[in-house]
Motif scaffolding. Structure first.
Motif, PDB file in Angstrom:
ATOM      1  N   ARG A   2     -22.040  18.742  13.619  1.00 19.62           N
ATOM      2  CA  ARG A   2     -21.545  19.394  14.831  1.00 19.62           C
ATOM      3  C   ARG A   2     -21.704  18.475  16.035  1.00 19.62           C
ATOM      4  O   ARG A   2     -20.773  18.296  16.827  1.00 19.62           O
ATOM      5  CB  ARG A   2     -22.283  20.705  15.071  1.00 19.62           C
TER       6      ARG A   2
ATOM      7  N   GLY B  26     -14.864  26.922   8.468  1.00 22.72           N
ATOM      8  CA  GLY B  26     -15.682  27.649   9.445  1.00 22.72           C
ATOM      9  C   GLY B  26     -16.438  26.710  10.377  1.00 22.72           C
ATOM     10  O   GLY B  26     -16.537  26.963  11.585  1.00 22.72           O
TER      11      GLY B  26
ATOM     12  N   ARG C 146     -13.958  25.407  12.868  1.00 22.17           N
ATOM     13  CA  ARG C 146     -13.585  26.480  13.807  1.00 22.17           C
ATOM     14  C   ARG C 146     -14.676  26.688  14.858  1.00 22.17           C
ATOM     15  O   ARG C 146     -14.375  26.886  16.036  1.00 22.17           O
ATOM     16  CB  ARG C 146     -13.338  27.782  13.049  1.00 22.17           C
ATOM     17  N   ARG C 147     -15.935  26.660  14.427  1.00 16.18           N
ATOM     18  CA  ARG C 147     -17.038  26.848  15.379  1.00 16.18           C
ATOM     19  C   ARG C 147     -17.097  25.718  16.405  1.00 16.18           C
ATOM     20  O   ARG C 147     -17.676  25.878  17.478  1.00 16.18           O
ATOM     21  CB  ARG C 147     -18.375  26.967  14.641  1.00 16.18           C
ATOM     22  N   THR C 148     -16.487  24.590  16.095  1.00 15.94           N
ATOM     23  CA  THR C 148     -16.454  23.458  17.022  1.00 15.94           C
ATOM     24  C   THR C 148     -15.188  23.489  17.872  1.00 15.94           C
ATOM     25  O   THR C 148     -14.962  22.605  18.686  1.00 15.94           O
ATOM     26  CB  THR C 148     -16.556  22.136  16.233  1.00 15.94           C
TER      27      THR C 148
END
Length: 183
Positions: free
Chosen positions: A90, A121, A124-126
């Motif tokens: 991340r 996922g 997407r969270r980034t």
């Protein structure tokens, strides 16, 4: 990750290349990676970056990408297996995204397995968006099969026409270094 450093490797003699190459080979299936022969040829391409990510003296990951005028294309991103789930991926991705104002594009496998769903996922969270267009990645060796993948883009989705334009404009550059059939 305060001491994290990205080192752009321009040849296979670099001291970090061996460990980075092993991580690359263990992180991606053969049909989704270059062979050493073509990797050696591409290292000095002015738009290509083979970056090793280190924290102190330890290799924590790699990010291999192309810096085109209108898009930055992440060809491969991986963190060391023993460090996965610790936030390195991340942070590497966030640092990469913040390094430029142009959109970022990458490919993912279809969400058919638990690991591919987790990977989507993660992106997407980034802030990445999964695009629903049909997309096939050219083979890394001549005579190989195209690989059916999906595109993810940051900060917004792209149209099917924009995806097709990416393929027309940049695939010839990205894949000009394909060997005929070397190990």
């Amino acid at each position: 990750m305060e001491q994290t450093r990205l080192t752009d490797i321009k040849n296979t003699d670099h001291p970090l290349f061996g460990a980075a190459w092993r991580l690359y080979k263990t992180s991606f299936p053969p049909e989704e990676r270059r062979r050493l022969y073509s990797q050696k040829k591409i290292m000095n391409h002015p738009l290509y970056h083979f970056e090793a990510v280190t924290d102190g003296d330890s290799l924590v990951g790699i990010i291999l990408w192309w810096g085109f005028a209108g898009v930055r294309y992440i060809e491969h991103l991986a963190t060391s297996p023993h460090l996965r789930g610790k936030g390195y991926g991340r942070r590497i991705l966030e640092k990469f995204i913040s390094g430029s104002a142009v959109p970022v594009l990458l490919e993912v496998e279809h969400p058919t397995t638990e690991i591919s769903k987790r990977r989507i996922g993660f992106y997407r969270r980034t802030g990445f968006v999964l695009n629903g267009h049909a997309y096939r990645h050219p083979p890394y060796k001549k005579g190989g099969d195209y690989v059916s993948l999906m595109l993810m883009t940051y900060p917004a989705a792209i149209t099917e026409d924009e995806a097709a334009r990416f393929c027309r404009q940049y695939h010839p550059v990205i894949h000009e270094f394909r060997p005929a059939s070397r190990p």
